[in-house]
Design an enzyme around this catalytic site. Structure first.
Site, PDB file in Angstrom:
ATOM      1  N   LYS A  71      -6.974  -7.533  -8.423  1.00 31.85           N
ATOM      2  CA  LYS A  71      -6.071  -8.190  -9.379  1.00 31.85           C
ATOM      3  C   LYS A  71      -4.679  -7.655  -9.064  1.00 31.85           C
ATOM      4  O   LYS A  71      -4.288  -6.582  -9.514  1.00 31.85           O
ATOM      5  CB  LYS A  71      -6.484  -7.829 -10.816  1.00 31.85           C
ATOM      6  CG  LYS A  71      -6.051  -8.825 -11.879  1.00 31.85           C
ATOM      7  CD  LYS A  71      -4.570  -9.054 -11.994  1.00 31.85           C
ATOM      8  CE  LYS A  71      -3.843  -7.956 -12.743  1.00 31.85           C
ATOM      9  NZ  LYS A  71      -2.366  -8.192 -12.782  1.00 31.85           N
TER      10      LYS A  71
ATOM     11  N   GLU B   4       0.943  -9.779 -11.366  1.00 30.24           N
ATOM     12  CA  GLU B   4       1.287 -11.208 -11.497  1.00 30.24           C
ATOM     13  C   GLU B   4       2.721 -11.481 -11.032  1.00 30.24           C
ATOM     14  O   GLU B   4       3.092 -12.620 -10.790  1.00 30.24           O
ATOM     15  CB  GLU B   4       1.071 -11.691 -12.938  1.00 30.24           C
ATOM     16  CG  GLU B   4       1.915 -10.997 -14.016  1.00 30.24           C
ATOM     17  CD  GLU B   4       1.274  -9.715 -14.529  1.00 30.24           C
ATOM     18  OE1 GLU B   4       0.715  -8.942 -13.716  1.00 30.24           O
ATOM     19  OE2 GLU B   4       1.343  -9.475 -15.755  1.00 30.24           O
TER      20      GLU B   4
ATOM     21  N   CYS C  64       7.010   5.070  -6.996  1.00 32.47           N
ATOM     22  CA  CYS C  64       6.544   6.201  -7.798  1.00 32.47           C
ATOM     23  C   CYS C  64       6.889   7.529  -7.143  1.00 32.47           C
ATOM     24  O   CYS C  64       6.762   8.570  -7.754  1.00 32.47           O
ATOM     25  CB  CYS C  64       5.046   6.104  -8.032  1.00 32.47           C
ATOM     26  SG  CYS C  64       4.125   6.299  -6.511  1.00 32.47           S
TER      27      CYS C  64
ATOM     28  N   SER D  78       1.844   1.825 -14.285  1.00 35.88           N
ATOM     29  CA  SER D  78       2.565   2.744 -15.176  1.00 35.88           C
ATOM     30  C   SER D  78       1.592   3.660 -15.911  1.00 35.88           C
ATOM     31  O   SER D  78       0.410   3.333 -16.076  1.00 35.88           O
ATOM     32  CB  SER D  78       3.376   1.931 -16.186  1.00 35.88           C
ATOM     33  OG  SER D  78       2.489   1.146 -16.968  1.00 35.88           O
TER      34      SER D  78
ATOM     35  N   GLU E 221      10.712   8.043 -16.977  1.00 36.64           N
ATOM     36  CA  GLU E 221      10.765   7.264 -15.736  1.00 36.64           C
ATOM     37  C   GLU E 221      11.746   6.101 -15.925  1.00 36.64           C
ATOM     38  O   GLU E 221      11.553   5.265 -16.806  1.00 36.64           O
ATOM     39  CB  GLU E 221       9.373   6.725 -15.388  1.00 36.64           C
ATOM     40  CG  GLU E 221       9.362   5.975 -14.071  1.00 36.64           C
ATOM     41  CD  GLU E 221       7.963   5.538 -13.634  1.00 36.64           C
ATOM     42  OE1 GLU E 221       7.217   5.008 -14.464  1.00 36.64           O
ATOM     43  OE2 GLU E 221       7.643   5.728 -12.446  1.00 36.64           O
TER      44      GLU E 221
ATOM     45  N   PHE F 177       3.710  -4.022  -9.122  1.00 35.48           N
ATOM     46  CA  PHE F 177       4.616  -4.964  -8.446  1.00 35.48           C
ATOM     47  C   PHE F 177       5.353  -4.354  -7.269  1.00 35.48           C
ATOM     48  O   PHE F 177       5.863  -5.074  -6.418  1.00 35.48           O
ATOM     49  CB  PHE F 177       5.642  -5.516  -9.458  1.00 35.48           C
ATOM     50  CG  PHE F 177       6.806  -4.585  -9.705  1.00 35.48           C
ATOM     51  CD1 PHE F 177       7.900  -4.578  -8.839  1.00 35.48           C
ATOM     52  CD2 PHE F 177       6.802  -3.697 -10.775  1.00 35.48           C
ATOM     53  CE1 PHE F 177       8.963  -3.705  -9.044  1.00 35.48           C
ATOM     54  CE2 PHE F 177       7.852  -2.819 -10.983  1.00 35.48           C
ATOM     55  CZ  PHE F 177       8.938  -2.831 -10.112  1.00 35.48           C
TER      56      PHE F 177
HETATM   57  P1  NAD Z   1       2.360  -1.934 -14.882  1.00 32.74           P
HETATM   58  O1  NAD Z   1       1.589  -0.799 -15.433  1.00 32.74           O
HETATM   59  O2  NAD Z   1       3.221  -2.710 -15.811  1.00 32.74           O
HETATM   60  O3  NAD Z   1       1.379  -3.004 -14.194  1.00 32.74           O
HETATM   61  C1  NAD Z   1       0.396  -2.582 -13.272  1.00 32.74           C
HETATM   62  C2  NAD Z   1      -0.771  -3.545 -13.373  1.00 32.74           C
HETATM   63  O4  NAD Z   1      -1.325  -3.475 -14.684  1.00 32.74           O
HETATM   64  C3  NAD Z   1      -0.383  -4.992 -13.121  1.00 32.74           C
HETATM   65  O5  NAD Z   1      -1.351  -5.584 -12.294  1.00 32.74           O
HETATM   66  C4  NAD Z   1      -0.348  -5.602 -14.526  1.00 32.74           C
HETATM   67  O6  NAD Z   1      -0.747  -6.955 -14.536  1.00 32.74           O
HETATM   68  C5  NAD Z   1      -1.336  -4.760 -15.301  1.00 32.74           C
HETATM   69  N1  NAD Z   1      -0.966  -4.566 -16.709  1.00 32.74           N
HETATM   70  C6  NAD Z   1       0.284  -4.524 -17.239  1.00 32.74           C
HETATM   71  N2  NAD Z   1       0.222  -4.276 -18.564  1.00 32.74           N
HETATM   72  C7  NAD Z   1      -1.083  -4.160 -18.881  1.00 32.74           C
HETATM   73  C8  NAD Z   1      -1.790  -3.886 -20.091  1.00 32.74           C
HETATM   74  N3  NAD Z   1      -1.138  -3.688 -21.248  1.00 32.74           N
HETATM   75  N4  NAD Z   1      -3.133  -3.799 -20.037  1.00 32.74           N
HETATM   76  C9  NAD Z   1      -3.795  -3.998 -18.887  1.00 32.74           C
HETATM   77  N5  NAD Z   1      -3.179  -4.260 -17.715  1.00 32.74           N
HETATM   78  C10 NAD Z   1      -1.839  -4.329 -17.700  1.00 32.74           C
HETATM   79  O7  NAD Z   1       3.218  -1.354 -13.652  1.00 32.74           O
HETATM   80  P2  NAD Z   1       4.289  -2.104 -12.766  1.00 32.74           P
HETATM   81  O8  NAD Z   1       5.516  -2.339 -13.582  1.00 32.74           O
HETATM   82  O9  NAD Z   1       3.677  -3.248 -12.068  1.00 32.74           O
HETATM   83  O10 NAD Z   1       4.568  -0.987 -11.662  1.00 32.74           O
HETATM   84  C11 NAD Z   1       5.470   0.072 -11.845  1.00 32.74           C
HETATM   85  C12 NAD Z   1       4.768   1.315 -12.323  1.00 32.74           C
HETATM   86  O11 NAD Z   1       3.720   1.671 -11.410  1.00 32.74           O
HETATM   87  C13 NAD Z   1       5.693   2.529 -12.363  1.00 32.74           C
HETATM   88  O12 NAD Z   1       5.407   3.271 -13.498  1.00 32.74           O
HETATM   89  C14 NAD Z   1       5.323   3.294 -11.098  1.00 32.74           C
HETATM   90  O13 NAD Z   1       5.603   4.671 -11.147  1.00 32.74           O
HETATM   91  C15 NAD Z   1       3.854   3.041 -11.039  1.00 32.74           C
HETATM   92  N6  NAD Z   1       3.325   3.231  -9.699  1.00 32.74           N
HETATM   93  C16 NAD Z   1       2.568   4.341  -9.487  1.00 32.74           C
HETATM   94  C17 NAD Z   1       2.083   4.610  -8.222  1.00 32.74           C
HETATM   95  C18 NAD Z   1       1.259   5.837  -7.965  1.00 32.74           C
HETATM   96  O14 NAD Z   1       0.704   5.948  -6.903  1.00 32.74           O
HETATM   97  N7  NAD Z   1       1.160   6.772  -8.898  1.00 32.74           N
HETATM   98  C19 NAD Z   1       2.342   3.725  -7.167  1.00 32.74           C
HETATM   99  C20 NAD Z   1       3.092   2.584  -7.433  1.00 32.74           C
HETATM  100  C21 NAD Z   1       3.592   2.347  -8.711  1.00 32.74           C
END
Ligand code: NAD
Length: 498
Positions: free
Chosen positions: A190, A193, A298, A243, A389, A166
């Site tokens: 994808k 959402e 991140c 994450s 985090e 997000f």
């Molecule tokens: P998230 O992991 O909750 O969601 C990321 C994606 O995974 C979304 O598209 C979501 O729909 C999907 N998703 C969520 N839960 C899922 C599940 N159980 N199974 C399969 N798919 C699932 O992350 P977020 O809250 O959208 O973003 C924040 C996180 O992303 C933080 O931890 C941040 O550090 C990390 N991030 C990392 C980087 C990097 O380059 N390392 C860059 C940006 C964000």
């Protein structure tokens, strides 16, 4: 070719503005998902829905795979220079629509106008890297023995998929797309959402830029779509950013079907500050690092490791953080659960004896989701706020006696995204750079994002898979090398080794 259909996003300020529903973009058509379910897309500044998003399922993924597969042969057959022309036109469109895209990112994500604009500009920089690929991707060749030539070319892998978080609705998709598309792949995105609106705009912009139908597809939704992308055997490569918990899960699940996978995860970034740090460089930089994008990136600083007596610097950092105007210099938090999580970390630290020297817990503005800049001082190394985090505008200060203790503490953390040292001493800088367990390291730079052509990617629990997601490594991830060995003369007197 379907006509352009997504209307202009009309906001020109933070004023609440609604937008169209985020449908799926499959084979050049806007279509509803097959579940009939939708979810509200909320502007966190107002805690109010501005749109709805389709919550699709495996059938929708299968439809996108079929469209992407059908488009692949013709797209792959184009010379790379022709494929790159789409990126040149996309760059023009993004620059033309910079203001509109900026407000769209700001409204769906909650970040400030300046932060959203920086995100769009970074997405344009990623597009430029795609433009430059034909000049970099010539591969290599060598006469390996007399009359025998070997050459290596990088070919597309086929149908690719990307899942994004997000916090950067436009930039993170653009970490993947230029390399994957210019290399000759077709793609299914994808988006999160929570922020699907920049992604549907991206589909529309790529359409305007001349990308053939089916080469780029968007399937909106959540976990069900991600799992279907992992499991679908028609997908050849899978990129993920999100994450750590999910990154680890999907990396294993996607790889289990034999597709290549790269999954970037969460972070706990340490800034090491030594007494000789230059206040003019350090203070603004530290504050910008932990409060930028409301700490929801991140690369945000999350732990300040204070080596020896750096009290003066900490006082100045606290003063600077207190001056930030919430809503103008600091954006909103993505949702209510996140606000609760961030406040819980601060409460826990306080209850365990840490001092909250800047406290953003009681920040409110209308109905929106807000947490002000917060500094937790005198934390112990094992407090959750010092180890996990938080993903909010919070920095936890842990005090240590010397540089080795600082490095040991940073290296005891399972994440390994970024780390930075603030010093005016080159020897100290080098000592830290060579020893910290982090994929991206800064010297007097609190957000050490490698710019193109360097690749973005952390180490340890911040990334699962090999290589980086951006830059040249990104190109390598979305391609496979073919080696061609040729001999044209009938050289009876030479064997292949001669
Ligand atoms: P998230 O992991 O909750 O969601 C990321 C994606 O995974 C979304 O598209 C979501 O729909 C999907 N998703 C969520 N839960 C899922 C599940 N159980 N199974 C399969 N798919 C699932 O992350 P977020 O809250 O959208 O973003 C924040 C996180 O992303 C933080 O931890 C941040 O550090 C990390 N991030 C990392 C980087 C990097 O380059 N390392 C860059 C940006 C964000």
């Amino acid at each position: 070719m379907a006509a352009l259909e997504i209307p202009k996003f009309l906001a020109e300020s933070y004023d609440y503005t609604e937008y169209v529903e985020a449908l799926n973009w499959i084979g050049g058509e806007w279509v509803a998902g097959s579940t009939g379910e939708t979810l509200d897309v909320v502007n966190p500044r107002y805690a109010k829905s501005i749109s709805r998003v389709e919550m699709s399922n495996a059938d929708d993924v299968q439809a996108a795979v079929e469209a992407a597969n059908a488009a692949f042969p013709a797209w792959k057959a184009l010379p790379m220079r022709e494929r790159a022309q789409v990126m040149y036109r996309l760059k023009y469109i993004m620059e033309r629509d910079l203001e509109e895209l900026t407000w769209l990112v700001s409204h769906e994500n909650g970040k400030t106008y300046d932060e959203a604009k920086a995100e769009v500009l970074k997405a344009i920089e990623c597009t430029e890297f795609g433009c430059s690929l034909p000049n970099m991707a010539a591969g290599g060749q060598l006469d390996v023995s007399r009359g025998v030539n070997c050459r290596q070319v990088y070919e597309p892998v086929g149908v690719c998929a990307g899942v994004t978080p997000f916090n950067f609705p436009l930039m993170v998709p653009m970490w993947m797309l230029p390399q994957a598309l210019v290399a000759g792949n077709t793609f299914i995105l994808k988006p999160s959402e929570q922020v699907p609106l920049s992604a549907i705009k991206l589909a529309e912009m790529l359409k305007e830029a001349g990308l053939p139908d089916g080469v780029f597809n968007v399937v909106n939704g959540g976990k069900a779509v991600v799992e279907a992308l992992c499991d679908n055997e028609g997908i050849d490569a899978f990129g993920f950013v999100g994450s750590t918990y999910v990154a680890k899960l999907v990396y294993g699940r996607a790889a289990a079907t034999g597709k290549r996978a790269l999954a970037l995860g969460g972070a706990k970034n340490h800034l090491i500050i030594v007494p000789d740090a230059d206040p003019a460089v350090t203070v603004d930089n530290v504050v910008a690092s932990f409060t930028g994008c409301a700490g929801q990136r991140c690369m945000a600083a999350s732990v300040l490791v204070a080596v020896g007596n750096v009290d003066k610097l900490i006082e100045q950092i606290a003063e600077k953080a207190k001056q930030i105007k919430v809503g103008e210099g600091l954006g909103a938090i993505t949702n209510e659960q996140s606000v609760t999580r961030i406040r819980r970390y601060i409460d826990e630290a306080e209850q365990s004896g840490a001092k909250i020297i800047v406290d953003g817990r009681n920040t409110t503005q209308g109905e929106g989701y807000w947490v002000g800049p917060t500094i937790i001082d005198h934390a112990s190394k094992d407090m959750p706020s010092a180890r996990e985090e938080i993903f909010g505008p919070v920095i936890t200060i842990v005090r240590v006696n010397d540089l080795d203790e600082a490095i040991d503490f940073e290296n005891s953390n399972p994440y390994g995204n970024a780390s930075a040292v603030y010093t005016t001493n080159g020897e100290v800088a080098r000592y830290v750079v060579d020893r910290v367990e982090a994929g991206m390291v800064g010297v007097n730079v609190g957000v050490p994002v490698p710019r193109e052509p360097f690749g973005f990617g952390g180490w340890n629990d911040s990334k699962f898979g090999h290589g980086n997601i951006t830059g040249w490594d990104g190109y390598r991830f979305w391609t496979r090398p073919r080696k061609i060995t040729s001999k044209w003369a009938n050289q009876k007197d030479w064997n292949w080794m001669s």
